[in-house]
Motif scaffolding. Structure first.
Motif, PDB file in Angstrom:
ATOM      1  N   ALA A   1      -0.596 -13.264   9.018  1.00 41.81           N
ATOM      2  CA  ALA A   1       0.431 -12.441   8.356  1.00 41.81           C
ATOM      3  C   ALA A   1       1.742 -12.425   9.140  1.00 41.81           C
ATOM      4  O   ALA A   1       2.819 -12.428   8.546  1.00 41.81           O
ATOM      5  N   VAL A   2       1.649 -12.406  10.482  1.00 41.03           N
ATOM      6  CA  VAL A   2       2.878 -12.255  11.288  1.00 41.03           C
ATOM      7  C   VAL A   2       3.416 -13.563  11.868  1.00 41.03           C
ATOM      8  O   VAL A   2       4.516 -13.583  12.406  1.00 41.03           O
ATOM      9  N   LEU A   3       2.642 -14.648  11.760  1.00 42.30           N
ATOM     10  CA  LEU A   3       3.094 -15.914  12.345  1.00 42.30           C
ATOM     11  C   LEU A   3       4.468 -16.366  11.834  1.00 42.30           C
ATOM     12  O   LEU A   3       5.317 -16.786  12.624  1.00 42.30           O
ATOM     13  N   PRO A   4       4.751 -16.252  10.526  1.00 45.40           N
ATOM     14  CA  PRO A   4       6.096 -16.622  10.058  1.00 45.40           C
ATOM     15  C   PRO A   4       7.197 -15.754  10.668  1.00 45.40           C
ATOM     16  O   PRO A   4       8.302 -16.233  10.913  1.00 45.40           O
ATOM     17  N   LEU A   5       6.896 -14.486  10.921  1.00 43.42           N
ATOM     18  CA  LEU A   5       7.872 -13.604  11.571  1.00 43.42           C
ATOM     19  C   LEU A   5       8.135 -14.079  12.992  1.00 43.42           C
ATOM     20  O   LEU A   5       9.284 -14.132  13.437  1.00 43.42           O
ATOM     21  N   ILE A   6       7.077 -14.448  13.709  1.00 48.66           N
ATOM     22  CA  ILE A   6       7.217 -14.948  15.071  1.00 48.66           C
ATOM     23  C   ILE A   6       8.072 -16.213  15.088  1.00 48.66           C
ATOM     24  O   ILE A   6       8.950 -16.379  15.938  1.00 48.66           O
ATOM     25  N   GLU A   7       7.819 -17.086  14.129  1.00 41.52           N
ATOM     26  CA  GLU A   7       8.600 -18.331  14.026  1.00 41.52           C
ATOM     27  C   GLU A   7      10.066 -18.034  13.711  1.00 41.52           C
ATOM     28  O   GLU A   7      10.978 -18.678  14.230  1.00 41.52           O
ATOM     29  N   LYS A   8      10.292 -17.044  12.855  1.00 42.92           N
ATOM     30  CA  LYS A   8      11.663 -16.682  12.471  1.00 42.92           C
ATOM     31  C   LYS A   8      12.453 -16.145  13.665  1.00 42.92           C
ATOM     32  O   LYS A   8      13.659 -16.343  13.778  1.00 42.92           O
TER      33      LYS A   8
ATOM     34  N   LYS B   1      14.985  -5.839  11.264  1.00 43.99           N
ATOM     35  CA  LYS B   1      15.439  -6.224   9.923  1.00 43.99           C
ATOM     36  C   LYS B   1      14.376  -7.014   9.157  1.00 43.99           C
ATOM     37  O   LYS B   1      14.102  -6.741   7.979  1.00 43.99           O
ATOM     38  N   GLU B   2      13.776  -8.002   9.806  1.00 38.98           N
ATOM     39  CA  GLU B   2      12.849  -8.911   9.126  1.00 38.98           C
ATOM     40  C   GLU B   2      11.403  -8.430   9.140  1.00 38.98           C
ATOM     41  O   GLU B   2      10.610  -8.799   8.264  1.00 38.98           O
ATOM     42  N   GLY B   3      11.049  -7.625  10.125  1.00 33.50           N
ATOM     43  CA  GLY B   3       9.657  -7.209  10.299  1.00 33.50           C
ATOM     44  C   GLY B   3       8.998  -6.567   9.091  1.00 33.50           C
ATOM     45  O   GLY B   3       7.866  -6.932   8.731  1.00 33.50           O
ATOM     46  N   PRO B   4       9.644  -5.607   8.413  1.00 36.78           N
ATOM     47  CA  PRO B   4       8.993  -4.930   7.290  1.00 36.78           C
ATOM     48  C   PRO B   4       8.500  -5.858   6.184  1.00 36.78           C
ATOM     49  O   PRO B   4       7.491  -5.578   5.538  1.00 36.78           O
TER      50      PRO B   4
ATOM     51  N   GLY C   1       5.108  -6.636   7.054  1.00 37.67           N
ATOM     52  CA  GLY C   1       4.255  -5.501   7.384  1.00 37.67           C
ATOM     53  C   GLY C   1       4.356  -5.073   8.832  1.00 37.67           C
ATOM     54  O   GLY C   1       3.496  -4.366   9.341  1.00 37.67           O
ATOM     55  N   TYR C   2       5.437  -5.499   9.512  1.00 41.88           N
ATOM     56  CA  TYR C   2       5.627  -5.145  10.912  1.00 41.88           C
ATOM     57  C   TYR C   2       6.792  -4.168  11.021  1.00 41.88           C
ATOM     58  O   TYR C   2       7.949  -4.552  10.869  1.00 41.88           O
ATOM     59  N   PHE C   3       6.457  -2.906  11.268  1.00 44.88           N
ATOM     60  CA  PHE C   3       7.467  -1.858  11.344  1.00 44.88           C
ATOM     61  C   PHE C   3       7.636  -1.434  12.807  1.00 44.88           C
ATOM     62  O   PHE C   3       6.835  -0.658  13.339  1.00 44.88           O
ATOM     63  N   ALA C   4       8.662  -1.972  13.450  1.00 43.90           N
ATOM     64  CA  ALA C   4       8.903  -1.699  14.868  1.00 43.90           C
ATOM     65  C   ALA C   4       9.247  -0.230  15.082  1.00 43.90           C
ATOM     66  O   ALA C   4       9.910   0.398  14.247  1.00 43.90           O
TER      67      ALA C   4
END
Length: 201
Positions: A86-93, A127-130, A133-136
């Motif tokens: 779920a979060v791998l694309p966020l990490i890549e971004k 900005k991108e996390g939500p 599903g990643y809410f810092a």
């Protein structure tokens, strides 16, 4: 990360340790299943069969059942890997090795780099996390910086409410101020000693 911090701290590097709100329960299942189909096809069918419907949560002592539509299922042996999908694309971004290095462990994210670059990383994460599903939660997060850069760190990160420190526990170890590291280690040793003495009795 500790080696990077120790060798670069005099160049204005900081280590940003981020916390997130209930990330395992907030991740987008549809996105994670799609990512698994592309990034991990050998396991995608298993994950699809596990997560295609709403996961039932049975409450002990009652006949009530709560159906979960998002996130991972507690007790699933592949929950951590599914969350990773779920979060791998966020990490890549967020990736930019010319500015900072990232380290992710479950929903604990971190980045090390120059303070100005870390502000960019943080803003992008917020900005991108939500969407993933990643809410810092900056107010529960820490920035480790060398003593000479504490003032600059406070100025740059003041709007986020991040705690600025000279040393902090990090994934079972400690990064930063040697005196605080000794205090952290001593407390751990004392805790272990008490446990051993208690077991022998």
């Amino acid at each position: 990360m500790n080696d990077l911090f120790e060798t670069q701290k005099d160049d204005g590097y900081g280590l940003l340790l981020m916390d997130a709100s209930n990330a395992f329960n907030a991740s987008n299942r549809e996105t994670a299943l799609w990512n698994a189909r592309i990034l991990w096809p050998r396991c995608s069918r298993y994950l699809f069969n596990t997560y295609r419907g709403y996961s039932p949560l049975v409450l002990s002592g009652t006949k009530e059942v709560i159906f979960s539509r998002e996130g991972t299922t507690q007790g699933d042996s592949l929950a951590m890997l599914f969350y990773g999908m779920a979060v791998l694309p966020l990490i890549e971004k967020l990736k930019d090795i010319n500015k900072y290095h990232q380290s992710w462990y479950a929903d604990d994210s971190s980045a090390i780099g120059k303070l100005t670059h870390l502000v960019e990383w943080l803003k992008t994460l917020i900005k991108e996390g939500p969407a993933f599903g990643y809410f810092a939660e900056p107010d529960k997060s820490y920035l480790v910086a060398d003593k000479q850069f504490i003032g600059e760190a406070n100025r740059l990160f003041n709007e986020f409410g991040i705690k600025i420190v000279e040393g902090r526990r990090f994934l079972g170890g400690f990064v930063g101020c040697p005196e605080q590291k000794c205090g952290y280690t001593s407390a751990k040793i004392q805790e272990w000693s008490i446990s051993i003495i208690h077991i022998r009795r």
